[in-house]
Design an enzyme around this catalytic site. Structure first.
Site, mmCIF file in Angstrom:
data_model
loop_
_atom_site.group_PDB
_atom_site.id
_atom_site.type_symbol
_atom_site.label_atom_id
_atom_site.label_comp_id
_atom_site.label_asym_id
_atom_site.label_seq_id
_atom_site.Cartn_x
_atom_site.Cartn_y
_atom_site.Cartn_z
ATOM 1 N N LYS A 1 0.840 -1.194 0.064
ATOM 2 C CA LYS A 1 -0.141 0.065 0.065
ATOM 3 C C LYS A 1 0.840 1.275 -0.003
ATOM 4 C CE LYS A 1 -3.927 -2.185 2.328
ATOM 5 N NZ LYS A 1 -4.979 -1.914 3.242
ATOM 6 N N TYR B 1 -12.775 -2.461 -3.280
ATOM 7 C CA TYR B 1 -13.114 -2.448 -1.904
ATOM 8 C C TYR B 1 -14.823 -2.405 -1.769
ATOM 9 C CZ TYR B 1 -8.523 -2.329 0.149
ATOM 10 O OH TYR B 1 -7.150 -2.639 0.459
ATOM 11 N N ASN C 1 -2.014 0.327 6.738
ATOM 12 C CA ASN C 1 -1.390 -1.043 7.159
ATOM 13 C C ASN C 1 -0.591 -2.001 6.430
ATOM 14 O OD1 ASN C 1 -3.509 -1.748 5.730
ATOM 15 N ND2 ASN C 1 -4.635 -2.966 7.163
ATOM 16 N N HIS D 1 -2.431 -5.546 1.714
ATOM 17 C CA HIS D 1 -3.629 -6.094 1.696
ATOM 18 C C HIS D 1 -3.241 -7.552 1.323
ATOM 19 C CE1 HIS D 1 -7.613 -6.977 0.265
ATOM 20 N NE2 HIS D 1 -6.830 -7.739 -0.790
ATOM 21 N N GLU E 1 -10.077 -10.141 -7.396
ATOM 22 C CA GLU E 1 -9.213 -9.042 -7.067
ATOM 23 C C GLU E 1 -7.941 -9.281 -8.174
ATOM 24 O OE1 GLU E 1 -9.903 -8.921 -2.155
ATOM 25 O OE2 GLU E 1 -7.861 -9.432 -3.109
HETATM 26 P P1 CMP Z 1 -7.466 -4.450 3.837
HETATM 27 O O1 CMP Z 1 -6.832 -5.903 4.287
HETATM 28 O O2 CMP Z 1 -6.861 -3.992 2.759
HETATM 29 O O3 CMP Z 1 -8.920 -4.496 3.574
HETATM 30 C C1 CMP Z 1 -9.903 -3.557 4.064
HETATM 31 C C2 CMP Z 1 -9.112 -2.408 4.336
HETATM 32 O O4 CMP Z 1 -10.136 -1.521 5.228
HETATM 33 C C3 CMP Z 1 -8.114 -2.738 5.511
HETATM 34 O O5 CMP Z 1 -7.132 -3.496 4.985
HETATM 35 C C4 CMP Z 1 -7.667 -1.542 6.215
HETATM 36 O O6 CMP Z 1 -6.873 -0.829 5.503
HETATM 37 C C5 CMP Z 1 -9.176 -0.763 6.205
HETATM 38 N N1 CMP Z 1 -9.765 -0.783 7.529
HETATM 39 C C6 CMP Z 1 -10.371 -1.992 7.790
HETATM 40 N N2 CMP Z 1 -10.962 -1.526 9.146
HETATM 41 C C7 CMP Z 1 -10.546 -0.125 9.280
HETATM 42 C C8 CMP Z 1 -11.157 0.730 10.187
HETATM 43 N N3 CMP Z 1 -11.824 0.304 11.500
HETATM 44 N N4 CMP Z 1 -10.645 1.980 10.228
HETATM 45 C C9 CMP Z 1 -10.153 2.292 9.084
HETATM 46 N N5 CMP Z 1 -9.744 1.570 7.846
HETATM 47 C C10 CMP Z 1 -10.000 0.308 8.164
#
Ligand code: CMP
Length: 139
Positions: free
Chosen positions: A16, A56, A119, A122, A133
């Site tokens: 990311k 998403y 984070n 993914h 995906e």
């Molecule tokens: P990802 O695994 O890419 O899948 C969905 C994404 O939404 C997740 O990682 C985070 O980056 C984001 N995400 C999930 N929960 C939250 C949250 N509570 N607040 C903000 N971002 C979130």
């Protein structure tokens, strides 16, 4: 007939914007390769808003959806198609919990994620989503 063959699965990783920005693409790819995932396709790209929204879509009703789209289109990402037996499950284990506070030691998010939005990585959460995906990102 079961010939004891190992069924190779595919999954999709996205490195990311917070990670590409901090020059840790190579470190993350090393962690992936050290766990015996085979990289079958790799591409750096900027996600368009429309692609990010499609990607998403499952989160479209969540309060963080718009912020997630804004973040995922804010910088370069690296998409990596991975192959391994049990790729989906094993990769989810390697990336760790969405929130780095809860991610186990040795996981990518425990090492690199800033918070649950930024984070770093993914990973597809099911075989069905992995196929969707991969098609969305590489076509
Ligand atoms: P990802 O695994 O890419 O899948 C969905 C994404 O939404 C997740 O990682 C985070 O980056 C984001 N995400 C999930 N929960 C939250 C949250 N509570 N607040 C903000 N971002 C979130």
């Amino acid at each position: 007939m079961d010939r004891g063959e190992i069924t190779m699965e595919r999954t999709l990783a996205l490195i990311k914007p917070d990670a590409t920005e901090r020059n840790i693409i190579g470190d993350i790819i090393s962690m992936i390769e050290n766990k015996k995932f085979k990289i079958t396709r790799l591409r750096s790209m900027m996600l368009t808003e429309s692609k990010a929204r499609q990607f998403y879509d499952v989160h479209s009703s969540k309060p963080f959806y718009n912020a997630l789209i804004e973040y995922m289109t804010s910088g370069m990402i690296v998409a990596v198609e991975l192959e391994k037996d049990n790729a989906v499950k094993d990769f989810r284990e390697l990336i760790g919990d969405t929130n780095p506070v809860n991610a186990k030691d040795g996981t990518i998010r425990s090492k690199y994620a800033i918070n649950q939005s930024s984070n770093s990585i993914h990973g597809s959460d099911s075989n069905e989503n992995a196929i969707k995906e991969i098609n969305l990102i590489f076509n």
